[in-house]
Enzyme design. Structure first.
Site, short mmCIF file in Angstrom:
data_model
loop_
_atom_site.label_atom_id
_atom_site.label_comp_id
_atom_site.label_asym_id
_atom_site.label_seq_id
_atom_site.Cartn_x
_atom_site.Cartn_y
_atom_site.Cartn_z
N ASP A 1 0.96 -1.15 -0.22
CA ASP A 1 0.06 0.02 -0.09
C ASP A 1 1.03 1.30 -0.15
O ASP A 1 1.60 1.14 0.60
CB ASP A 1 -1.09 0.21 1.54
CG ASP A 1 -2.00 0.99 1.36
OD1 ASP A 1 -2.77 2.07 0.41
OD2 ASP A 1 -1.90 1.57 2.14
N SER A 2 0.55 2.18 -0.14
CA SER A 2 1.15 3.56 -0.51
C SER A 2 1.28 4.06 1.05
O SER A 2 2.72 4.72 1.78
CB SER A 2 0.09 4.75 -0.37
OG SER A 2 -1.14 4.24 0.59
N TYR B 1 -0.67 8.21 -2.42
CA TYR B 1 -0.29 8.06 -4.05
C TYR B 1 -1.55 8.63 -4.13
O TYR B 1 -2.02 9.27 -6.15
CB TYR B 1 -0.70 6.80 -4.28
CG TYR B 1 0.51 5.33 -3.78
CD1 TYR B 1 2.24 5.91 -3.72
CD2 TYR B 1 0.77 4.42 -4.64
CE1 TYR B 1 3.07 4.98 -3.81
CE2 TYR B 1 2.02 3.44 -4.22
CZ TYR B 1 2.82 3.92 -3.68
OH TYR B 1 3.77 2.81 -3.56
N GLY B 2 -2.58 8.74 -3.33
CA GLY B 2 -4.01 9.48 -4.31
C GLY B 2 -4.08 10.76 -4.90
O GLY B 2 -4.81 11.27 -5.81
N CYS C 1 -3.92 -1.48 -2.26
CA CYS C 1 -4.38 0.47 -2.60
C CYS C 1 -5.39 0.22 -3.58
O CYS C 1 -4.49 0.11 -4.58
CB CYS C 1 -2.80 0.71 -2.41
SG CYS C 1 -2.96 2.89 -3.21
N ASN C 2 -6.85 0.96 -3.32
CA ASN C 2 -6.88 0.97 -4.48
C ASN C 2 -6.76 2.24 -5.74
O ASN C 2 -6.66 2.02 -6.90
CB ASN C 2 -8.10 2.16 -3.94
CG ASN C 2 -9.27 0.95 -3.48
OD1 ASN C 2 -10.16 0.61 -3.96
ND2 ASN C 2 -9.26 0.90 -2.32
N GLU D 1 -4.65 9.50 8.75
CA GLU D 1 -3.86 8.46 8.95
C GLU D 1 -2.61 9.99 9.88
O GLU D 1 -2.05 9.44 10.80
CB GLU D 1 -2.39 9.57 7.79
CG GLU D 1 -2.18 8.85 6.88
CD GLU D 1 -1.47 7.13 6.94
OE1 GLU D 1 -0.50 7.77 7.02
OE2 GLU D 1 -1.89 6.24 6.09
N CYS E 1 -11.01 3.27 -0.26
CA CYS E 1 -10.03 3.71 -0.33
C CYS E 1 -9.22 2.63 1.45
O CYS E 1 -10.60 2.45 2.06
CB CYS E 1 -9.28 4.81 0.24
SG CYS E 1 -8.40 5.87 0.72
N THR E 2 -8.52 2.29 1.38
CA THR E 2 -8.13 1.23 2.18
C THR E 2 -7.45 1.56 3.46
O THR E 2 -8.01 0.68 4.78
CB THR E 2 -6.56 0.04 1.85
OG1 THR E 2 -5.92 0.75 1.79
CG2 THR E 2 -7.13 -1.06 0.24
N HIS E 3 -7.97 3.31 3.71
CA HIS E 3 -8.02 4.24 5.20
C HIS E 3 -9.70 3.67 5.37
O HIS E 3 -10.10 3.62 6.79
CB HIS E 3 -7.72 4.88 5.18
CG HIS E 3 -6.08 5.54 4.73
ND1 HIS E 3 -5.13 5.17 3.83
CD2 HIS E 3 -5.11 6.44 5.84
CE1 HIS E 3 -3.97 5.27 3.66
NE2 HIS E 3 -4.35 6.12 4.87
N1 DGL Z 1 -4.51 3.60 0.66
C1 DGL Z 1 -5.13 4.54 -0.36
C2 DGL Z 1 -5.95 3.79 -1.36
O1 DGL Z 1 -6.36 2.60 -1.29
C3 DGL Z 1 -5.52 5.81 -0.21
C4 DGL Z 1 -4.24 6.67 0.39
C5 DGL Z 1 -3.29 7.39 -0.09
O2 DGL Z 1 -3.30 8.63 -1.24
O3 DGL Z 1 -2.05 7.15 -0.54
O4 DGL Z 1 -5.99 4.32 -2.08
#
Ligand code: DGL
Length: 267
Positions: free
Chosen positions: A10-11, A42-43, A73-74, A154, A186-188
């Site tokens: 993941d990011s 990453y978004g 991570c999406n 976060e 989003c995995t968060h």
């Molecule tokens: N965990 C990332 C996702 O699922 C989101 C966080 C990011 O932007 O890095 O998209």
């Protein structure tokens, strides 16, 4: 091959929500987790940048002998899945978090209107809409980019009045009116699922993709004859940039404290 680990990346540490769900349904699997904390989030990154990071991470996971690599991570699943699959080739199977969720929504909500929240990368890629259209189940998708949410989580703002205000501001977007379910893309976001459910007061099913994805990984390993029969070793957790606060936050995402090892990607 069965005793080789499952690689997850993941990011940052958000993907630990998926790793945690996987350890529940697959307790015998050894996990190697990589959080690209040096490049978080990453978004907001370009597709090319995310692809470059993903390829580097896969090199590490392949060196760790991972039998399967799950892009938890999406944003990275949207930007880099096809490229990573080609790059990894026969060295490991590659899974993402988008396809299992699409299959679930197609099965459970045919002909219905479903909402989605995620990063700009995920929403702007339009990958969920394209894949749902390919299924031809008549699902109408309404997507809203919610870029503040991952950073907010976060920073430890969830289950409080600050997160409530931000969540309410995003969810009151007219685009999400009349939806019957909401994909947390989003995995968060599993960490704010309860607050989102409260906002909708039971009118909308809030879909926690981490559980859907964990179920998919289990089925995949069983079908491929790749499921571990005993635990080969301890889980390993790597991050590309280390701070004490990342390590502390792992407890929130993974529901127990883990030891993070620093592994710089670009040396
Ligand atoms: N965990 C990332 C996702 O699922 C989101 C966080 C990011 O932007 O890095 O998209």
């Amino acid at each position: 091959m069965k005793d080789q680990p499952v690689g997850i990346f993941d990011s940052g540490i958000g993907g630990l929500t998926v790793a945690q769900a996987i350890t529940k349904v697959l307790p015998l699997e050894q996990i190697v987790y990589f959080g690209d904390t040096a490049h978080l989030p990453y978004g907001d990154k370009s597709t090319a940048a995310i692809q470059a990071y993903a390829v580097k991470i896969c090199d590490l996971l392949i060196r760790q002998r991972c039998k399967v690599i799950l892009i938890a991570c999406n944003s990275a699943s949207a930007a880099a899945y096809e490229l990573v699959k080609e790059y990894v080739g026969s060295k490991a199977k590659v899974l993402n978090v988008i396809e299992p969720t699409i299959a679930f929504v197609g099965e459970q909500y045919p002909g219905r209107t479903v909402g989605l929240i995620g990063t700009k990368q995920t929403v702007n890629s339009d990958v969920y809409r394209r894949k749902l259209d390919e299924l031809n189940k008549g699902v109408v998708l309404r997507s809203v980019a919610t870029p503040l949410l991952a950073a907010m989580i976060e920073e430890g703002f969830f289950n409080d009045s600050i997160s409530e205000s931000v969540i309410n501001a995003y969810l009151s977007d007219p685009e999400l009116q009349g939806i019957e379910a909401l994909i947390l893309a989003c995995t968060h976001y599993p960490l704010i699922k309860k607050q989102i459910e409260l906002y909708f007061e039971g009118r909308v099913d809030v879909l926690d993709a981490s559980q859907i994805v964990a179920g998919h990984v289990k089925n995949f390993l069983d079908q491929q004859g790749l499921a571990a029969e005993q635990r080969a070793g301890d889980h390993k957790f790597y991050v590309s940039d280390f701070t004490r606060s990342f390590e502390e936050s792992t407890r929130i995402f993974f529901k127990r404290q883990v030891h993070l090892e620093h592994f710089p990607l670009w040396e």
